[in-house]
Scaffold this motif. Structure first.
Motif, PDB file in Angstrom:
ATOM      1  N   ILE A  65      31.373  35.120  45.230  1.00  0.00           N
ATOM      2  CA  ILE A  65      31.605  33.946  46.063  1.00  0.00           C
ATOM      3  C   ILE A  65      32.738  34.248  47.034  1.00  0.00           C
ATOM      4  O   ILE A  65      33.769  34.829  46.659  1.00  0.00           O
ATOM      5  CB  ILE A  65      31.951  32.716  45.189  1.00  0.00           C
ATOM      6  CG1 ILE A  65      30.771  32.381  44.254  1.00  0.00           C
ATOM      7  CG2 ILE A  65      32.283  31.508  46.072  1.00  0.00           C
ATOM      8  CD1 ILE A  65      31.067  31.272  43.253  1.00  0.00           C
ATOM      9  N   LYS A  66      32.530  33.863  48.261  1.00  0.00           N
ATOM     10  CA  LYS A  66      33.512  34.085  49.318  1.00  0.00           C
ATOM     11  C   LYS A  66      34.872  33.524  48.898  1.00  0.00           C
ATOM     12  O   LYS A  66      34.969  32.391  48.431  1.00  0.00           O
ATOM     13  CB  LYS A  66      33.042  33.397  50.606  1.00  0.00           C
ATOM     14  CG  LYS A  66      33.901  33.656  51.807  1.00  0.00           C
ATOM     15  CD  LYS A  66      33.320  32.985  53.035  1.00  0.00           C
ATOM     16  CE  LYS A  66      34.148  33.261  54.248  1.00  0.00           C
ATOM     17  NZ  LYS A  66      33.587  32.629  55.438  1.00  0.00           N
ATOM     18  N   GLY A  67      35.912  34.339  49.063  1.00  0.00           N
ATOM     19  CA  GLY A  67      37.274  33.917  48.732  1.00  0.00           C
ATOM     20  C   GLY A  67      37.699  34.244  47.309  1.00  0.00           C
ATOM     21  O   GLY A  67      38.849  34.053  46.945  1.00  0.00           O
ATOM     22  N   ALA A  68      36.766  34.770  46.519  1.00  0.00           N
ATOM     23  CA  ALA A  68      37.085  35.098  45.124  1.00  0.00           C
ATOM     24  C   ALA A  68      37.840  36.417  45.047  1.00  0.00           C
ATOM     25  O   ALA A  68      37.693  37.293  45.895  1.00  0.00           O
ATOM     26  CB  ALA A  68      35.814  35.184  44.288  1.00  0.00           C
ATOM     27  N   GLN A  69      38.649  36.532  44.012  1.00  0.00           N
ATOM     28  CA  GLN A  69      39.267  37.806  43.686  1.00  0.00           C
ATOM     29  C   GLN A  69      38.756  38.242  42.322  1.00  0.00           C
ATOM     30  O   GLN A  69      38.438  37.420  41.477  1.00  0.00           O
ATOM     31  CB  GLN A  69      40.791  37.707  43.710  1.00  0.00           C
ATOM     32  CG  GLN A  69      41.390  36.674  42.777  1.00  0.00           C
ATOM     33  CD  GLN A  69      42.899  36.589  42.911  1.00  0.00           C
ATOM     34  OE1 GLN A  69      43.590  37.589  42.789  1.00  0.00           O
ATOM     35  NE2 GLN A  69      43.396  35.403  43.181  1.00  0.00           N
ATOM     36  N   SER A  70      38.645  39.534  42.150  1.00  0.00           N
ATOM     37  CA  SER A  70      38.124  40.077  40.905  1.00  0.00           C
ATOM     38  C   SER A  70      39.258  40.276  39.905  1.00  0.00           C
ATOM     39  O   SER A  70      40.217  40.997  40.185  1.00  0.00           O
ATOM     40  CB  SER A  70      37.437  41.417  41.171  1.00  0.00           C
ATOM     41  OG  SER A  70      37.019  42.000  39.960  1.00  0.00           O
ATOM     42  N   ILE A  71      39.146  39.608  38.766  1.00  0.00           N
ATOM     43  CA  ILE A  71      40.025  39.869  37.628  1.00  0.00           C
ATOM     44  C   ILE A  71      39.086  40.031  36.434  1.00  0.00           C
ATOM     45  O   ILE A  71      38.635  39.051  35.845  1.00  0.00           O
ATOM     46  CB  ILE A  71      41.058  38.747  37.392  1.00  0.00           C
ATOM     47  CG1 ILE A  71      41.931  38.553  38.637  1.00  0.00           C
ATOM     48  CG2 ILE A  71      41.908  39.084  36.169  1.00  0.00           C
ATOM     49  CD1 ILE A  71      43.008  37.475  38.489  1.00  0.00           C
ATOM     50  N   VAL A  72      38.770  41.273  36.135  1.00  0.00           N
ATOM     51  CA  VAL A  72      37.773  41.603  35.122  1.00  0.00           C
ATOM     52  C   VAL A  72      38.249  41.131  33.747  1.00  0.00           C
ATOM     53  O   VAL A  72      39.406  41.299  33.380  1.00  0.00           O
ATOM     54  CB  VAL A  72      37.508  43.123  35.108  1.00  0.00           C
ATOM     55  CG1 VAL A  72      36.504  43.495  34.032  1.00  0.00           C
ATOM     56  CG2 VAL A  72      37.034  43.583  36.482  1.00  0.00           C
ATOM     57  N   PHE A  73      37.308  40.547  33.009  1.00  0.00           N
ATOM     58  CA  PHE A  73      37.597  40.114  31.647  1.00  0.00           C
ATOM     59  C   PHE A  73      37.507  41.334  30.739  1.00  0.00           C
ATOM     60  O   PHE A  73      36.449  41.714  30.267  1.00  0.00           O
ATOM     61  CB  PHE A  73      36.622  39.023  31.210  1.00  0.00           C
ATOM     62  CG  PHE A  73      36.893  38.479  29.835  1.00  0.00           C
ATOM     63  CD1 PHE A  73      38.177  38.156  29.431  1.00  0.00           C
ATOM     64  CD2 PHE A  73      35.865  38.296  28.936  1.00  0.00           C
ATOM     65  CE1 PHE A  73      38.438  37.647  28.171  1.00  0.00           C
ATOM     66  CE2 PHE A  73      36.099  37.786  27.661  1.00  0.00           C
ATOM     67  CZ  PHE A  73      37.390  37.462  27.284  1.00  0.00           C
ATOM     68  N   ASP A  74      38.649  41.984  30.567  1.00  0.00           N
ATOM     69  CA  ASP A  74      38.733  43.160  29.719  1.00  0.00           C
ATOM     70  C   ASP A  74      40.074  43.143  28.996  1.00  0.00           C
ATOM     71  O   ASP A  74      40.751  42.105  28.973  1.00  0.00           O
ATOM     72  CB  ASP A  74      38.546  44.446  30.544  1.00  0.00           C
ATOM     73  CG  ASP A  74      39.591  44.630  31.638  1.00  0.00           C
ATOM     74  OD1 ASP A  74      40.612  43.897  31.662  1.00  0.00           O
ATOM     75  OD2 ASP A  74      39.412  45.522  32.487  1.00  0.00           O
ATOM     76  N   SER A  75      40.484  44.265  28.453  1.00  0.00           N
ATOM     77  CA  SER A  75      41.724  44.314  27.678  1.00  0.00           C
ATOM     78  C   SER A  75      42.968  44.047  28.519  1.00  0.00           C
ATOM     79  O   SER A  75      44.019  43.708  27.976  1.00  0.00           O
ATOM     80  CB  SER A  75      41.846  45.664  26.970  1.00  0.00           C
ATOM     81  OG  SER A  75      41.844  46.719  27.923  1.00  0.00           O
ATOM     82  N   ASP A  76      42.881  44.177  29.842  1.00  0.00           N
ATOM     83  CA  ASP A  76      44.026  43.922  30.731  1.00  0.00           C
ATOM     84  C   ASP A  76      44.018  42.518  31.334  1.00  0.00           C
ATOM     85  O   ASP A  76      44.861  42.202  32.167  1.00  0.00           O
ATOM     86  CB  ASP A  76      44.040  44.947  31.873  1.00  0.00           C
ATOM     87  CG  ASP A  76      44.262  46.363  31.372  1.00  0.00           C
ATOM     88  OD1 ASP A  76      44.980  46.532  30.371  1.00  0.00           O
ATOM     89  OD2 ASP A  76      43.716  47.297  31.995  1.00  0.00           O
ATOM     90  N   PHE A  77      43.067  41.693  30.941  1.00  0.00           N
ATOM     91  CA  PHE A  77      42.910  40.378  31.556  1.00  0.00           C
ATOM     92  C   PHE A  77      44.197  39.551  31.478  1.00  0.00           C
ATOM     93  O   PHE A  77      44.655  39.024  32.495  1.00  0.00           O
ATOM     94  CB  PHE A  77      41.747  39.608  30.908  1.00  0.00           C
ATOM     95  CG  PHE A  77      41.505  38.258  31.527  1.00  0.00           C
ATOM     96  CD1 PHE A  77      40.898  38.151  32.770  1.00  0.00           C
ATOM     97  CD2 PHE A  77      41.885  37.095  30.876  1.00  0.00           C
ATOM     98  CE1 PHE A  77      40.670  36.917  33.357  1.00  0.00           C
ATOM     99  CE2 PHE A  77      41.662  35.852  31.447  1.00  0.00           C
ATOM    100  CZ  PHE A  77      41.059  35.766  32.690  1.00  0.00           C
ATOM    101  N   GLU A  78      44.792  39.445  30.302  1.00  0.00           N
ATOM    102  CA  GLU A  78      46.003  38.626  30.148  1.00  0.00           C
ATOM    103  C   GLU A  78      47.141  39.131  31.020  1.00  0.00           C
ATOM    104  O   GLU A  78      47.895  38.335  31.564  1.00  0.00           O
ATOM    105  CB  GLU A  78      46.418  38.544  28.684  1.00  0.00           C
ATOM    106  CG  GLU A  78      45.493  37.666  27.873  1.00  0.00           C
ATOM    107  CD  GLU A  78      45.992  37.411  26.468  1.00  0.00           C
ATOM    108  OE1 GLU A  78      47.193  37.132  26.299  1.00  0.00           O
ATOM    109  OE2 GLU A  78      45.170  37.477  25.544  1.00  0.00           O
ATOM    110  N   GLU A  79      47.245  40.429  31.174  1.00  0.00           N
ATOM    111  CA  GLU A  79      48.280  40.999  32.040  1.00  0.00           C
ATOM    112  C   GLU A  79      47.976  40.716  33.510  1.00  0.00           C
ATOM    113  O   GLU A  79      48.856  40.334  34.277  1.00  0.00           O
ATOM    114  CB  GLU A  79      48.367  42.510  31.800  1.00  0.00           C
ATOM    115  CG  GLU A  79      49.414  43.199  32.637  1.00  0.00           C
ATOM    116  CD  GLU A  79      49.443  44.700  32.383  1.00  0.00           C
ATOM    117  OE1 GLU A  79      49.788  45.433  33.336  1.00  0.00           O
ATOM    118  OE2 GLU A  79      49.121  45.131  31.268  1.00  0.00           O
TER     119      GLU A  79
END
Length: 140
Positions: A65-79
């Motif tokens: 979706i336009k304007g979204a940023q990628s923050i992958v749901f993985d082991s680094d998500f909380e960081e």
């Protein structure tokens, strides 16, 4: 009679006001709200949310979706979510809504104040004009 009214009515009014204030205030607690495509479109167009896509980065590159940023749901998500502003609303989506549900709970646990979760994920997204898609299907 007037004294009796004051003795009965005044406590009732005070309790009513206190109850209203308790319901109206969230005492800093986070809230997660499931939103439809229509509601999410409004939030995006009003530029009132931090929009995050929690799918894999490859899926994000293919379509998002336009304007979204990628923050992958993985082991680094909380960081990685620590880069977001906890005081501003966050809107989360994935492909079907399963990952975004888990991510929304993590955001809530981390103290984000308002979280919107796209109901049904991109599979239910209705606004093609707000999608950015790569041309991965083009043959050479």
């Amino acid at each position: 009679m007037e004294i009796l009214k004051n003795k009965i009515l005044k406590p009732f009014v005070n309790i009513s006001i206190a109850s209203f204030l308790l319901v109206s205030c969230n005492f800093g607690n986070s809230q997660i709200e499931i939103v439809t495509s229509d509601e999410m479109e409004y939030l995006i167009l009003a530029d009132s949310v931090q929009l995050i896509d929690v799918r894999s980065f490859e899926d994000f590159q293919n379509k998002h979706i336009k304007g979204a940023q990628s923050i992958v749901f993985d082991s680094d998500f909380e960081e990685n979510i620590q880069l977001l502003d906890k005081t501003k609303p966050v809107a989360v989506y994935c492909r079907t809504g399963r990952r975004s549900k888990e991510c929304s709970q993590i955001l809530k646990d981390q103290g984000f104040t308002k979280i919107y979760e796209l109901k049904g994920g991109l599979e239910k997204w209705e606004y093609q004009d707000l999608l950015i898609e790569s041309n991965t299907d083009v043959e050479n």
